[in-house]
Structure formats: C-alpha cells, structure tokens
Design a protein around this motif. Sequence first.
Motif, PDB file in Angstrom:
ATOM      1  N   ASN A 145     -11.629  -6.253   4.408  1.00 40.29           N
ATOM      2  CA  ASN A 145     -12.616  -5.102   3.920  1.00 40.29           C
ATOM      3  C   ASN A 145     -12.078  -4.954   2.621  1.00 40.29           C
ATOM      4  O   ASN A 145     -10.865  -4.533   2.325  1.00 40.29           O
ATOM      5  CB  ASN A 145     -12.312  -3.888   4.722  1.00 40.29           C
ATOM      6  CG  ASN A 145     -13.085  -2.693   4.648  1.00 40.29           C
ATOM      7  OD1 ASN A 145     -13.885  -2.615   3.125  1.00 40.29           O
ATOM      8  ND2 ASN A 145     -13.516  -2.054   5.707  1.00 40.29           N
ATOM      9  N   ASP A 147     -12.229  -2.506   0.924  1.00 45.81           N
ATOM     10  CA  ASP A 147     -11.931  -0.870   0.726  1.00 45.81           C
ATOM     11  C   ASP A 147     -10.187  -0.828   1.364  1.00 45.81           C
ATOM     12  O   ASP A 147      -9.711   0.293   1.563  1.00 45.81           O
ATOM     13  CB  ASP A 147     -12.726  -0.136   1.334  1.00 45.81           C
ATOM     14  CG  ASP A 147     -13.948   0.098   0.508  1.00 45.81           C
ATOM     15  OD1 ASP A 147     -13.726  -0.063  -0.778  1.00 45.81           O
ATOM     16  OD2 ASP A 147     -14.959   0.513   1.196  1.00 45.81           O
ATOM     17  N   THR A 148      -9.595  -1.899   1.837  1.00 47.50           N
ATOM     18  CA  THR A 148      -8.440  -1.968   2.426  1.00 47.50           C
ATOM     19  C   THR A 148      -7.276  -2.262   1.277  1.00 47.50           C
ATOM     20  O   THR A 148      -7.303  -3.088   0.565  1.00 47.50           O
ATOM     21  CB  THR A 148      -8.474  -2.931   3.556  1.00 47.50           C
ATOM     22  OG1 THR A 148      -9.431  -2.402   4.582  1.00 47.50           O
ATOM     23  CG2 THR A 148      -7.064  -3.018   4.021  1.00 47.50           C
ATOM     24  N   ILE A 149      -6.187  -1.484   1.336  1.00 44.99           N
ATOM     25  CA  ILE A 149      -4.826  -1.861   0.771  1.00 44.99           C
ATOM     26  C   ILE A 149      -3.768  -2.162   1.874  1.00 44.99           C
ATOM     27  O   ILE A 149      -3.355  -1.326   2.670  1.00 44.99           O
ATOM     28  CB  ILE A 149      -4.448  -0.602  -0.025  1.00 44.99           C
ATOM     29  CG1 ILE A 149      -5.578  -0.212  -1.377  1.00 44.99           C
ATOM     30  CG2 ILE A 149      -3.018  -1.090  -0.777  1.00 44.99           C
ATOM     31  CD1 ILE A 149      -5.180   0.790  -2.183  1.00 44.99           C
ATOM     32  N   CYS A 150      -3.528  -3.375   1.879  1.00 45.64           N
ATOM     33  CA  CYS A 150      -2.629  -3.894   2.741  1.00 45.64           C
ATOM     34  C   CYS A 150      -1.243  -3.889   2.145  1.00 45.64           C
ATOM     35  O   CYS A 150      -0.757  -4.484   1.092  1.00 45.64           O
ATOM     36  CB  CYS A 150      -2.972  -5.271   3.554  1.00 45.64           C
ATOM     37  SG  CYS A 150      -1.768  -5.887   4.694  1.00 45.64           S
ATOM     38  N   LEU A 186       0.314   4.397  -4.459  1.00 45.20           N
ATOM     39  CA  LEU A 186      -1.251   4.386  -3.938  1.00 45.20           C
ATOM     40  C   LEU A 186      -1.823   6.044  -3.741  1.00 45.20           C
ATOM     41  O   LEU A 186      -2.600   6.400  -3.087  1.00 45.20           O
ATOM     42  CB  LEU A 186      -1.285   3.957  -2.290  1.00 45.20           C
ATOM     43  CG  LEU A 186      -0.716   2.703  -2.485  1.00 45.20           C
ATOM     44  CD1 LEU A 186      -0.712   2.245  -0.882  1.00 45.20           C
ATOM     45  CD2 LEU A 186      -1.624   1.615  -2.916  1.00 45.20           C
ATOM     46  N   ASN A 189      -5.486   6.842  -3.958  1.00 50.81           N
ATOM     47  CA  ASN A 189      -6.172   6.152  -2.959  1.00 50.81           C
ATOM     48  C   ASN A 189      -5.981   6.794  -1.616  1.00 50.81           C
ATOM     49  O   ASN A 189      -6.275   6.140  -0.640  1.00 50.81           O
ATOM     50  CB  ASN A 189      -5.858   4.728  -3.031  1.00 50.81           C
ATOM     51  CG  ASN A 189      -6.529   4.140  -4.311  1.00 50.81           C
ATOM     52  OD1 ASN A 189      -5.434   3.534  -4.871  1.00 50.81           O
ATOM     53  ND2 ASN A 189      -7.617   4.095  -4.728  1.00 50.81           N
ATOM     54  N   ASP A 192      -9.851   7.596  -0.360  1.00 51.86           N
ATOM     55  CA  ASP A 192     -10.937   6.281  -0.331  1.00 51.86           C
ATOM     56  C   ASP A 192     -10.753   5.073   0.014  1.00 51.86           C
ATOM     57  O   ASP A 192     -11.467   4.041   0.043  1.00 51.86           O
ATOM     58  CB  ASP A 192     -11.754   6.255  -1.667  1.00 51.86           C
ATOM     59  CG  ASP A 192     -10.431   5.885  -2.762  1.00 51.86           C
ATOM     60  OD1 ASP A 192      -9.199   6.175  -2.594  1.00 51.86           O
ATOM     61  OD2 ASP A 192     -10.936   5.523  -3.795  1.00 51.86           O
ATOM     62  N   LYS A 193      -9.218   4.912   0.646  1.00 54.94           N
ATOM     63  CA  LYS A 193      -9.045   3.484   0.816  1.00 54.94           C
ATOM     64  C   LYS A 193      -8.390   3.240   2.344  1.00 54.94           C
ATOM     65  O   LYS A 193      -7.830   4.562   2.667  1.00 54.94           O
ATOM     66  CB  LYS A 193      -7.903   2.710  -0.234  1.00 54.94           C
ATOM     67  CG  LYS A 193      -8.354   2.798  -1.418  1.00 54.94           C
ATOM     68  CD  LYS A 193      -9.501   1.494  -1.492  1.00 54.94           C
ATOM     69  CE  LYS A 193      -9.918   1.179  -2.981  1.00 54.94           C
ATOM     70  NZ  LYS A 193     -11.101   0.306  -3.086  1.00 54.94           N
ATOM     71  N   ASN A 194      -8.409   2.325   3.012  1.00 52.79           N
ATOM     72  CA  ASN A 194      -7.707   2.101   4.283  1.00 52.79           C
ATOM     73  C   ASN A 194      -6.266   1.557   3.961  1.00 52.79           C
ATOM     74  O   ASN A 194      -6.219   0.661   3.124  1.00 52.79           O
ATOM     75  CB  ASN A 194      -8.396   0.916   5.109  1.00 52.79           C
ATOM     76  CG  ASN A 194      -9.949   1.489   5.341  1.00 52.79           C
ATOM     77  OD1 ASN A 194     -10.177   2.655   5.932  1.00 52.79           O
ATOM     78  ND2 ASN A 194     -10.825   0.363   5.212  1.00 52.79           N
ATOM     79  N   LEU A 195      -5.269   2.327   4.340  1.00 51.53           N
ATOM     80  CA  LEU A 195      -4.067   1.840   4.291  1.00 51.53           C
ATOM     81  C   LEU A 195      -3.700   1.154   5.655  1.00 51.53           C
ATOM     82  O   LEU A 195      -3.640   1.753   6.434  1.00 51.53           O
ATOM     83  CB  LEU A 195      -3.177   2.952   4.138  1.00 51.53           C
ATOM     84  CG  LEU A 195      -1.591   2.862   4.101  1.00 51.53           C
ATOM     85  CD1 LEU A 195      -1.222   1.996   2.933  1.00 51.53           C
ATOM     86  CD2 LEU A 195      -0.809   4.032   3.962  1.00 51.53           C
ATOM     87  N   ASN A 219      -6.951   7.675   6.114  1.00 52.37           N
ATOM     88  CA  ASN A 219      -7.193   6.436   6.815  1.00 52.37           C
ATOM     89  C   ASN A 219      -6.075   5.332   6.865  1.00 52.37           C
ATOM     90  O   ASN A 219      -5.992   4.444   6.241  1.00 52.37           O
ATOM     91  CB  ASN A 219      -8.495   5.690   6.336  1.00 52.37           C
ATOM     92  CG  ASN A 219      -9.641   6.431   6.019  1.00 52.37           C
ATOM     93  OD1 ASN A 219     -10.231   7.144   6.859  1.00 52.37           O
ATOM     94  ND2 ASN A 219     -10.131   6.608   4.614  1.00 52.37           N
TER      95      ASN A 219
END
Length: 343
Positions: A145, A147-150, A186, A189, A192-195, A219
């Motif tokens: 995704n 919108d994801t930050i891994c 982060l 974010n 607005d981002k998926n952690l 998230n």
Amino acid sequence: MQLYNKLSAIERAALIDEAGKDRITISFYQYYKIENPKLFRNKLFLEWNPLDVLGRIYVSYEGINAQLSVPSENFYALKNQLDTISFLKDIRLNVAIEHNNKSFLKLKVKVRDKIVADGLQDETFDVTNKGVHLNAKEFNDMLANPDTICVDMRNHYESEIGHFEGAITPDVDTFRDSLDTIEEDLKDNKEDKNLLMYCTGGIRCEKASAYYKHKGFKNVFQLEGGIIEYTRQVNEEGVENKFIGKNFVFDHRRAEKITDDVLSNCHQCGKACDTHTNCANEGCHLLFIQCDACSEKMENTCSTDCQEVIQLSFEEQKELRKGKGNSNQIFKKGRSEVLKFKQ
C-alpha cells in the motif's frame, strides 16, 4: 531442591552430544500481570528442568519472554505444561527455521523489571491497547500500500543482515532508542499513513504499537509472530516472501537464513559477509560481522590489541579484566573505531 543451573556450558554441551537427541528451538511471549514473578519463576524452573529445557527466560510483573530449546521427544510434554497455566494456554510457539542442538546450553529463568528493556514508564499508557495484528499475506498487502510506512523495530546489528523490502531500518543500538527516533521521524504522518511494524518474534512490536497509539498514531499495524512466524507461513502456505537476507536471533546460532541474499559486509575487510561473531577476547566480546578469512587471520578477534590479549594466559587475561564490569562499554554491538568497514 534445585532452583538454578549447576552445570557449565562446556559440561552441558558434552551431555547434549552424549544424549544424541534432536532438539527444537522455540520462543514465545505473553504480556500478563504476574502477581509474584519470583514464585512463578521457581515453578517454571522446577517443571522445565526435568524436561531438559535449556534457554533464556525473563519473567516480570508484566509477563514472560521465553527463548528456549527442548528435546523433540519432550516438546508435547512442555506444551501440555504450558497449557496448565491459564494465561499461556494455547500460546503460539514460534518454532525456529533452522535448528541447532546447542542453540542454548543452560536453563536461565530470571526475574526482571521488564520482559523487554524499554526505559518507559508503563503507567503512562495501556500496553493492551495494541495495534492490529497481521498474518503474512495481510502484511504483504499492507506493505504494498503506497500509504504505508514500514518500520523495522530491531537494532542496527539485526537489520544490517536482513530486513523487509522497502522498510525503514533505524540506526539505533536499543529498542528504547528506536521508539523516540521513529516518533520524531514520522511525526507528520500520524494520521494519514499506515504505521506497519515488525520485529523478530513480535514482542517488541506488541509494546511499540501500544506506545505509538498512545502518542497519537491512528493506523497502527504489526506483524503477528514477527519474522519467525512470517517465514513459517511463507514456507507452509505459499505466501510470497518479502524478507531478504538473514533473521538475527539471540542464541548461539545468531541468525537464520531466509534467502541467499548477503546484504552486509565483513567489518574488517569489507568483503560481502553476514556472519556475526563475538570477539574472542572476553574483556571485549564485541559483536561484529567477520568473514572466514578475517576470522582465521585475526583468530576471531576484532583488533590486533585483542589478538595480543588472547595469547596471554588465563590468569593474565583475568587480571586485565579486573575492575571492568560487564557494562555496555564492553559489550557493544557492532560499534567500534577498530571496525573499518562498519557501514
């Protein structure tokens, strides 16, 4: 009544060879309010010692963190014993990818303030208010995704030899350091981002996800069972593998190979290598990456100074160590001015 290990590592290794039995390496954890950790610790030792369980187990008021090995023939006896403990009944056991009969050589069950050192005041947030757990396929979908930050919740010496594709790998020495570093990086974010987080077996993410939710991240997701369980699902369920390199583990094996990719280099000569060693000088014991050629040339030491030390007699080496506690100043993980090719 024996409540502590009485054999040396050398004596235990000899007994393992003599027994000739295959052993299974497993790990598990559980956050749970334990009223009397010392009493619980003694109960575990008395029940596990007859099963020939070896390993490193931490017990505290907040739960249990266990990494251990057991003879294959005693695996179900151990499982049945765990099922008699209400908060450990049907607990998921992370079984190692690669087995080694000598992954652990002693049974150490210790009472600690925390089952994972985090430097946090736990009363400031609810550790049970954790992020959403994802299995391997769900993790892959979330990873894809945009919108994801891994984020890799492990330390630099762990992620150096293996990590997920596209993951942020903080250059930190401790879990506590990573919590602040990631929050700062982060902070813009949080909504607005998926952690998306992962670690070795899931225990660090369990607390980190609750911490980040407390800090305002909306998230928050975590890989259930960590890299170990992810790899099991990849191998058994045909899920596409997104992890490259080796998974660092905290026993005598030091790592499990997930793919053939070599991501790191020998810290002494720069050659592609991903094999960790501890400096043979007991007064140093530095954890670093060393290739076979440098290992032979340097006699498993990190520097010429340490190489000179190991030529001395045992008593002379002991005298040199006198007055030096086993502090972080001695047992550093892969950081030293003598390591020319540490990236």
